[in-house]
Every structure is written in C-alpha cells, then in structure tokens.
Design an enzyme around this catalytic site. Structure first.
Site, PDB file in Angstrom:
ATOM      1  N   GLU A  90      56.348  55.876   6.377  1.00 16.20           N
ATOM      2  CA  GLU A  90      57.787  55.610   6.416  1.00 16.20           C
ATOM      3  C   GLU A  90      58.086  54.670   7.581  1.00 16.20           C
ATOM      4  OE1 GLU A  90      61.665  58.326   7.749  1.00 16.20           O
ATOM      5  OE2 GLU A  90      59.628  59.151   7.749  1.00 16.20           O
ATOM      6  N   ASP A 132      47.185  62.832  22.077  1.00 15.61           N
ATOM      7  CA  ASP A 132      47.098  61.498  22.693  1.00 15.61           C
ATOM      8  C   ASP A 132      48.507  61.044  23.073  1.00 15.61           C
ATOM      9  OD1 ASP A 132      46.131  59.086  23.619  1.00 15.61           O
ATOM     10  OD2 ASP A 132      45.834  58.201  21.631  1.00 15.61           O
TER      11      ASP A 132
END
Length: 287
Positions: A91, A194
């Site tokens: 998206e 991360d």
C-alpha cells in the site's frame, strides 16, 4: 521495469491501466517506486539480486505486526523472490506529521511490545540489510542474544578481519559475562527488530506506520536501545512510551550492550567507520 510492474500488479489483481512509475529516493538496499494505476497507488520495492526469501520474510514481519492490532503497517499486497525479479508490493502510505504523531508512535510501539510471544528469537533466519541473521526459538533471551546475535557478529567479524586483537578478546570476554547486565527472566515481546528513524513513516491523520521490519520476539529494551543510536525519535515519543509501558530497572545497565549489536552489524557491513563506537562500548563493559 514497466513490464515487471505491470505483471506484478496483474498477479495482485490489478489489471487496470498503468499510469505512472516514479522512482523515489531513500534506502541503500532496494530500489523504490511509487506506481499509480487507474485503480490505485502502490509502493513497490525492487531488488535485482535479492537473497533467498528476502521479501517473503519482510512481508511476514509486517503481517505479524499487523496481527497485534497495535500499530499500523502498510498493507502487503504481493511479493516475489524470483531471481532478477524480486519485488514487494505495498500500500502507498501518505500523510503529514501533526502534534500527535510521535505521541501515538510511543503509545502504539508500547502496545506492540505488550504483545507477548511463546519464546525468544524467531523460527527462521531473517535479514538486517542484506546480512543474514541466524535464528532459533529460545526459552532464554540471554542465551538467544549471546549466541544468535552477538556471537554471530563476532564470527562474521573474525572472518572479515574486523574483529581482531583487543577488540576480539574484549567481545569474547563480554559474551562470557553477559549475565551481569542482562536478566534471564525477560518476556518475549513482539519486536520490529530494526527500528531506527528511517523505518517509520506517517500516514493519514498523522498516524505512524512501521516499515522494513526484521521481526523477532525478545527484550523490548533491545528495541528501545536502537532507537537512540541514530536518532529520529523525539522526547514526546519516549515520554508517551514510558507513560504507557514503563521501562524496567535493567534498561540503563544493558542499553549499551544492546546498542552494540547494531554497531557490530554496521561494522561488518560498512567497515571501520563504526570501529570506534564498537570499541567505546566494549571498553565501557570490559576493563
């Protein structure tokens, strides 16, 4: 590129006319594009030499975060890890920060961390950048962090000759005494894995979205420690997190040893420019 993206979108169920392909800056690992069709807009990541299962594991991480219903991630539309044609279709998230964005980021990350898994680590190897992270499921966070994270970077550093001499000896010493700073009774929180300032973006109504995960279950303070390495997080973020899910007493004592992992990764990926930061942390813990 037009042919690849058209084929990818058709596979994802969009056969409408492809209107524009715009390459966007950001990220040193993949090429990124905003692709607009007559039906909708997409964000597509492309890697011509992606490691095996590279985008599959990123898609899995996004889905696992999504399932917690705590913080937004872009919808995963499709992916492929075929050689020379590896891509991830997401998206296209668009928005602007407002006065509530970083507060929401802190609150919702705390919500993610309050989601608890069955064990520490992850059932299969993942990636940080293009560097493979060995994994496994462990009852003990201490053992997982020592064996699968720090020791793995030590071995890689020895191989590439970036972990030698006093640096090597000090890291080996730290590994042998890690229980002085990291408790054994840690709950396995859902972690992005991360989370630096470039791995969250803003969507509609100023809502924060997490992107580019390297998912694992583990000590939430490991995640928080990395947010402080390269910046990108405001005082409002930390205040909101603390108000929602206060950090534990061991955080300050283990913060640097958690930051060490990410600096070892950067040392092994990019070289000696990160050596002094690694050495400073080793000298902090090992005299």
């Amino acid at each position: 590129m037009n042919t690849l993206f058209k084929s990818a979108l058709e596979r994802a169920g969009d056969s409408s006319t492809l209107l524009t392909i715009k390459k966007v800056a950001g990220g040193s690992i993949n090429e990124s594009y905003i692709v607009e069709t007559k039906k909708r807009s997409y964000f597509i990541k492309y890697h011509k030499d992606a490691p095996e299962r590279f985008f599959e594991l990123e898609a899995k991480g996004l889905q696992l975060i999504k399932y917690t219903n705590t913080i937004d991630v872009p919808e995963v539309i499709d992916y492929s890890d075929e050689q020379k044609e590896a891509y991830l279709v997401l998206e296209h998230v668009q928005g602007e920060r407002n006065n509530h964005t970083e507060r929401l980021l802190g609150e919702r990350l705390a919500g993610l961390h309050q989601t608890i898994g069955q064990a520490h680590g992850f059932r299969e190897p993942t990636f940080i950048g293009t560097l493979t992270q060995p994994n496994g499921l462990y009852d003990s966070w201490l053992e997982y962090y020592r064996d699968r994270r720090l020791a793995a970077q030590l071995k890689l550093g020895i191989r590439n000759k970036r972990m030698v001499g006093k640096r090597k000896k000090k890291l080996e010493n730290l590994l042998n005494h890690l229980d002085q700073w990291i408790p054994r009774d840690i709950e396995p929180s859902y972690l992005h894995g991360d989370l630096w300032g470039g791995n969250w973006i803003v969507g509609g109504d100023g809502h924060p979205y997490l992107i580019d995960p390297s998912f694992l279950y583990g000590d939430r303070h490991f995640e928080l420690a990395f947010t402080e390495v390269f910046g990108g997080f405001s005082k409002q973020f930390y205040q909101a997190y603390e108000a929602t899910y206060p950090t534990s007493n061991h955080y300050q004592s283990c913060k640097k040893v958690y930051q060490l992992y990410y600096l070892l990764v950067h040392l092994n990926l990019f070289g000696e420019m990160y050596g002094s930061e690694v050495d400073a942390i080793l000298n902090h813990y090992v005299r």
